[in-house]
Design a protein around this motif. Structure first.
Motif, PDB file in Angstrom:
ATOM      1  N   ALA A 262      12.777  -1.224  -4.679  1.00  0.00           N
ATOM      2  CA  ALA A 262      14.019  -1.940  -4.398  1.00  0.00           C
ATOM      3  C   ALA A 262      15.229  -1.041  -4.605  1.00  0.00           C
ATOM      4  CB  ALA A 262      14.115  -3.186  -5.275  1.00  0.00           C
ATOM      5  N   GLU A 263      15.228  -0.278  -5.693  1.00  0.00           N
ATOM      6  CA  GLU A 263      16.356   0.611  -5.975  1.00  0.00           C
ATOM      7  C   GLU A 263      16.476   1.704  -4.919  1.00  0.00           C
ATOM      8  OE1 GLU A 263      18.018   3.535  -9.562  1.00  0.00           O
ATOM      9  OE2 GLU A 263      16.220   2.316  -9.872  1.00  0.00           O
ATOM     10  N   GLU A 264      15.334   2.309  -4.533  1.00  0.00           N
ATOM     11  CA  GLU A 264      15.363   3.385  -3.547  1.00  0.00           C
ATOM     12  C   GLU A 264      15.805   2.874  -2.178  1.00  0.00           C
ATOM     13  OE1 GLU A 264      14.835   6.628  -3.852  1.00  0.00           O
ATOM     14  OE2 GLU A 264      14.460   6.508  -6.013  1.00  0.00           O
ATOM     15  N   ALA A 265      15.429   1.637  -1.849  1.00  0.00           N
ATOM     16  CA  ALA A 265      15.741   1.079  -0.536  1.00  0.00           C
ATOM     17  C   ALA A 265      17.107   0.410  -0.488  1.00  0.00           C
ATOM     18  CB  ALA A 265      14.667   0.075  -0.127  1.00  0.00           C
ATOM     19  N   GLY A 266      17.734   0.227  -1.632  1.00  0.00           N
ATOM     20  CA  GLY A 266      19.018  -0.465  -1.659  1.00  0.00           C
ATOM     21  C   GLY A 266      18.887  -1.955  -1.417  1.00  0.00           C
TER      22      GLY A 266
ATOM     23  N   ASN B 256       0.823  -1.207   0.000  1.00  0.00           N
ATOM     24  CA  ASN B 256       0.000   0.000   0.000  1.00  0.00           C
ATOM     25  C   ASN B 256       0.860   1.261   0.000  1.00  0.00           C
ATOM     26  OD1 ASN B 256      -2.344  -1.506   0.004  1.00  0.00           O
ATOM     27  ND2 ASN B 256      -2.593  -1.437   2.231  1.00  0.00           N
ATOM     28  N   HIS B 257       1.931   1.278   0.809  1.00  0.00           N
ATOM     29  CA  HIS B 257       2.817   2.442   0.822  1.00  0.00           C
ATOM     30  C   HIS B 257       3.528   2.594  -0.523  1.00  0.00           C
ATOM     31  CE1 HIS B 257       2.345   2.627   5.236  1.00  0.00           C
ATOM     32  NE2 HIS B 257       2.868   3.834   5.151  1.00  0.00           N
ATOM     33  N   ARG B 258       3.920   1.484  -1.117  1.00  0.00           N
ATOM     34  CA  ARG B 258       4.597   1.547  -2.418  1.00  0.00           C
ATOM     35  C   ARG B 258       3.665   2.125  -3.479  1.00  0.00           C
ATOM     36  NH1 ARG B 258       4.308  -1.653  -6.688  1.00  0.00           N
ATOM     37  NH2 ARG B 258       3.389  -3.444  -5.598  1.00  0.00           N
ATOM     38  N   ARG B 259       2.436   1.666  -3.489  1.00  0.00           N
ATOM     39  CA  ARG B 259       1.481   2.143  -4.497  1.00  0.00           C
ATOM     40  C   ARG B 259       1.139   3.609  -4.293  1.00  0.00           C
ATOM     41  NH1 ARG B 259      -2.472  -3.245  -4.713  1.00  0.00           N
ATOM     42  NH2 ARG B 259      -1.082  -4.484  -6.071  1.00  0.00           N
ATOM     43  N   ARG B 260       1.048   4.039  -3.021  1.00  0.00           N
ATOM     44  CA  ARG B 260       0.780   5.456  -2.770  1.00  0.00           C
ATOM     45  C   ARG B 260       1.926   6.326  -3.271  1.00  0.00           C
ATOM     46  NH1 ARG B 260      -2.072   3.796   2.029  1.00  0.00           N
ATOM     47  NH2 ARG B 260      -0.168   3.862   3.284  1.00  0.00           N
ATOM     48  N   SER B 261       3.129   5.756  -3.277  1.00  0.00           N
ATOM     49  CA  SER B 261       4.290   6.490  -3.796  1.00  0.00           C
ATOM     50  C   SER B 261       4.372   6.433  -5.317  1.00  0.00           C
ATOM     51  CB  SER B 261       5.582   5.905  -3.198  1.00  0.00           C
ATOM     52  OG  SER B 261       5.608   6.043  -1.797  1.00  0.00           O
ATOM     53  N   GLY B 262       3.534   5.590  -5.920  1.00  0.00           N
ATOM     54  CA  GLY B 262       3.526   5.462  -7.367  1.00  0.00           C
ATOM     55  C   GLY B 262       4.707   4.691  -7.910  1.00  0.00           C
ATOM     56  N   TRP B 263       5.271   3.796  -7.087  1.00  0.00           N
ATOM     57  CA  TRP B 263       6.466   3.061  -7.488  1.00  0.00           C
ATOM     58  C   TRP B 263       6.137   1.626  -7.867  1.00  0.00           C
ATOM     59  CZ3 TRP B 263      10.010   4.610  -2.791  1.00  0.00           C
ATOM     60  CH2 TRP B 263      10.422   5.939  -2.951  1.00  0.00           C
ATOM     61  N   SER B 264       6.953   1.087  -8.729  1.00  0.00           N
ATOM     62  CA  SER B 264       6.929  -0.346  -9.000  1.00  0.00           C
ATOM     63  C   SER B 264       7.790  -1.044  -7.944  1.00  0.00           C
ATOM     64  CB  SER B 264       7.502  -0.633 -10.388  1.00  0.00           C
ATOM     65  OG  SER B 264       8.878  -0.271 -10.432  1.00  0.00           O
ATOM     66  N   GLN B 265       7.742  -2.362  -7.940  1.00  0.00           N
ATOM     67  CA  GLN B 265       8.606  -3.089  -7.017  1.00  0.00           C
ATOM     68  C   GLN B 265      10.074  -2.823  -7.323  1.00  0.00           C
ATOM     69  OE1 GLN B 265       7.342  -7.186  -7.427  1.00  0.00           O
ATOM     70  NE2 GLN B 265       5.838  -6.992  -5.765  1.00  0.00           N
ATOM     71  N   GLU B 266      10.390  -2.681  -8.596  1.00  0.00           N
ATOM     72  CA  GLU B 266      11.774  -2.413  -8.993  1.00  0.00           C
ATOM     73  C   GLU B 266      12.238  -1.054  -8.469  1.00  0.00           C
ATOM     74  OE1 GLU B 266       9.416  -3.564 -10.915  1.00  0.00           O
ATOM     75  OE2 GLU B 266      10.150  -5.547 -11.513  1.00  0.00           O
TER      76      GLU B 266
ATOM     77  N   LEU C 167      13.137  -0.226   3.996  1.00  0.00           N
ATOM     78  CA  LEU C 167      11.937   0.058   3.199  1.00  0.00           C
ATOM     79  C   LEU C 167      11.241   1.312   3.698  1.00  0.00           C
ATOM     80  CD1 LEU C 167      10.521  -3.576   2.904  1.00  0.00           C
ATOM     81  CD2 LEU C 167      11.424  -2.187   1.022  1.00  0.00           C
ATOM     82  N   ALA C 168      11.131   1.443   5.024  1.00  0.00           N
ATOM     83  CA  ALA C 168      10.459   2.616   5.592  1.00  0.00           C
ATOM     84  C   ALA C 168      11.195   3.898   5.232  1.00  0.00           C
ATOM     85  CB  ALA C 168      10.357   2.459   7.112  1.00  0.00           C
ATOM     86  N   ARG C 169      12.533   3.854   5.270  1.00  0.00           N
ATOM     87  CA  ARG C 169      13.309   5.044   4.935  1.00  0.00           C
ATOM     88  C   ARG C 169      13.070   5.443   3.479  1.00  0.00           C
ATOM     89  NH1 ARG C 169      18.009   3.240   6.689  1.00  0.00           N
ATOM     90  NH2 ARG C 169      19.135   3.076   4.726  1.00  0.00           N
ATOM     91  N   ALA C 170      13.003   4.461   2.600  1.00  0.00           N
ATOM     92  CA  ALA C 170      12.761   4.764   1.190  1.00  0.00           C
ATOM     93  C   ALA C 170      11.351   5.307   0.972  1.00  0.00           C
ATOM     94  CB  ALA C 170      12.964   3.504   0.354  1.00  0.00           C
ATOM     95  N   LEU C 171      10.387   4.782   1.729  1.00  0.00           N
ATOM     96  CA  LEU C 171       8.983   5.171   1.553  1.00  0.00           C
ATOM     97  C   LEU C 171       8.612   6.429   2.336  1.00  0.00           C
ATOM     98  CD1 LEU C 171       7.462   1.591   1.788  1.00  0.00           C
ATOM     99  CD2 LEU C 171       7.434   3.053  -0.253  1.00  0.00           C
ATOM    100  N   GLY C 172       9.537   6.931   3.144  1.00  0.00           N
ATOM    101  CA  GLY C 172       9.272   8.151   3.903  1.00  0.00           C
ATOM    102  C   GLY C 172       8.263   7.958   5.008  1.00  0.00           C
ATOM    103  N   THR C 173       8.286   6.808   5.651  1.00  0.00           N
ATOM    104  CA  THR C 173       7.361   6.539   6.745  1.00  0.00           C
ATOM    105  C   THR C 173       8.133   5.946   7.906  1.00  0.00           C
ATOM    106  OG1 THR C 173       5.259   5.482   7.322  1.00  0.00           O
ATOM    107  CG2 THR C 173       6.780   4.193   5.959  1.00  0.00           C
ATOM    108  N   THR C 174       7.462   5.719   9.026  1.00  0.00           N
ATOM    109  CA  THR C 174       8.129   5.124  10.168  1.00  0.00           C
ATOM    110  C   THR C 174       8.221   3.615   9.998  1.00  0.00           C
ATOM    111  OG1 THR C 174       6.059   4.883  11.412  1.00  0.00           O
ATOM    112  CG2 THR C 174       7.297   6.931  11.714  1.00  0.00           C
TER     113      THR C 174
END
Length: 411
Positions: free
Chosen positions: A24-28, A11-21, A51-58
């Protein structure tokens, strides 16, 4: 409404408009790791934090809230802790806890046993602590039950110390429910006896327990509120008061950095360094406040923050400099064994992440030489050793095989 880790990440990924790829790249991380999590697989807290750091959440916002899987087997406490459980959690009926003694034990004798056991704890003799604690708890309970008047309040203070020691030990050996019970009882006893700083010492332990349970929001809030309540006047504060305040601030920072709240962590670390500077050197007091804090400890914990955010080169660059370098240790004094060992474990992990397996092994071996039992209880040590086993291309050395055996790691 309950939710799973996979749903929260998706859900957080989709709200960010990101694909799984993209996630993964943003989170390292690898795409395979993200895909596995979104398909219902488990993940270490370290991975969830990335993952949380990449998604900007706790970090805690991604944790699952669904019902746990059924427990398949009852492991139990084993012979070492069954007696401690009986002493800590006696049957409760319509009257006071039934005690076997007919005369109140001497408080001075109980306090000596607590002090001796605390020394054993910090000397890495956990089995000895487990053997001594049941008698200490029973004697402390008998002293409170069989004493009246002003002496009863003194007995309550001694019992608080017994409970806090039990909670500290049980947290170390990861018996978290028992640890929570012991710490709660100790904090309440100290509050009832109007011993605020003893109660605050218990809160330091409680916040550590919450951190180990990944309850970051609660740990941060508890430590923050307590630090505000006991904040000393800098011009007149005793060393013990400054050290206790500093330890609480460290719990705030540790919880915040793990929960992807870097601004809160940064402010808490700044205040921690203020307390350490006011002290001037390491303060180690296991008798009154049970505190271990000072400039070297504050720096070691700041370096731990770098480890938690994955700045492994930053860890190495500061590992032997400033207050934790040779000259700094000579000037400020050494941290407690546990704090120092944890710092060097962060260094070992950084070396392993950077592919310097022998340097990682050197750090692990040094810790093992001084604190073998402590090291055996560290999940991070097992992860470092597992990584060495998985990534090393050459034949394992004898030291590596011995370390793997010591940590019960196979590979």
């Amino acid at each position: 409404m309950s939710s799973s880790l996979q749903e929260n990440v998706r859900n957080h990924r989709r709200r960010s408009g990101w694909s799984q790829e993209q996630l993964a790249e943003e989170a390292g991380l690898s795409v395979g790791v993200v895909r596995k999590i979104e398909q219902g697989g488990n993940a270490q807290v370290e991975t969830i934090h990335m993952l949380a750091r990449a998604l900007g959440t706790t970090t805690s916002s991604l944790f699952a809230t669904e019902a746990p899987e059924p427990i398949r087997a009852n492991v139990g406490d084993g012979p070492k802790l069954s007696e401690l459980r009986r002493a800590l959690m006696p049957p409760v009926g319509l009257r006071e806890v039934i005690v076997e003694a007919d005369r109140a034990p001497a408080l001075a004798s109980i306090q000596r046993d607590i002090d001796d056991s605390h020394a054993l704890y910090h000397a890495d003799h956990y089995d000895s602590v487990a053997k001594k604690l049941p008698a200490i708890l029973r004697d402390a309970e008998a002293a409170v039950t069989l004493t009246e008047g002003d002496d009863r309040q003194k007995a309550v203070v001694v019992r608080a110390g017994a409970f806090l020691l039990a909670g500290k030990y049980l947290t170390q050996v990861r018996r978290y429910d028992m640890a929570y019970h012991a710490l709660s009882l100790g904090i309440r006893d100290a509050r009832d006896a109007d011993k605020t700083h003893i109660a605050a010492t218990g809160v330091v332990g409680m916040a550590w327990l919450l951190l180990r349970q990944d309850r970051f929001d609660e740990a941060e809030r508890l430590a923050t509120v307590t630090a505000e309540e006991i904040e000393p006047r800098m011009s007149s504060a005793t060393a013990g008061e400054l050290a206790l305040w500093g330890e609480l601030l460290q719990r705030v920072a540790s919880a915040a950095i793990r929960n992807n709240r870097p601004d809160v962590a940064r402010d808490a670390r700044r205040m921690t360094h203020t307390a350490a500077s006011a002290l001037g050197r390491e303060h180690v007091d296991f008798r009154q406040h049970w505190t271990t804090f000072g400039p070297a400890t504050a720096e070691a914990k700041a370096i731990e923050d770098l480890a938690l955010i994955g700045d492994h080169r930053g860890v190495i660059s500061r590992a032997d400099e400033g207050p934790v370098g040779a000259k700094g240790l000579q000037k400020f004094g050494r941290p407690s064994a546990n704090n120092w060992d944890r710092h060097r474990l962060d260094v070992a992990r950084a070396h392993a992440k950077l592919g310097s397996h022998q340097d990682a092994m050197d750090e692990l071996s040094t810790i093992k030489a001084s604190s073998p039992e402590w090291l055996r209880h560290q999940s991070m040590a097992r992860r470092v050793m597992t990584e060495i086993l998985e990534r090393r291309k050459r034949t394992l050395t004898q030291d590596m095989r011995d370390m793997a055996t010591h940590l019960r790691v196979s590979g």
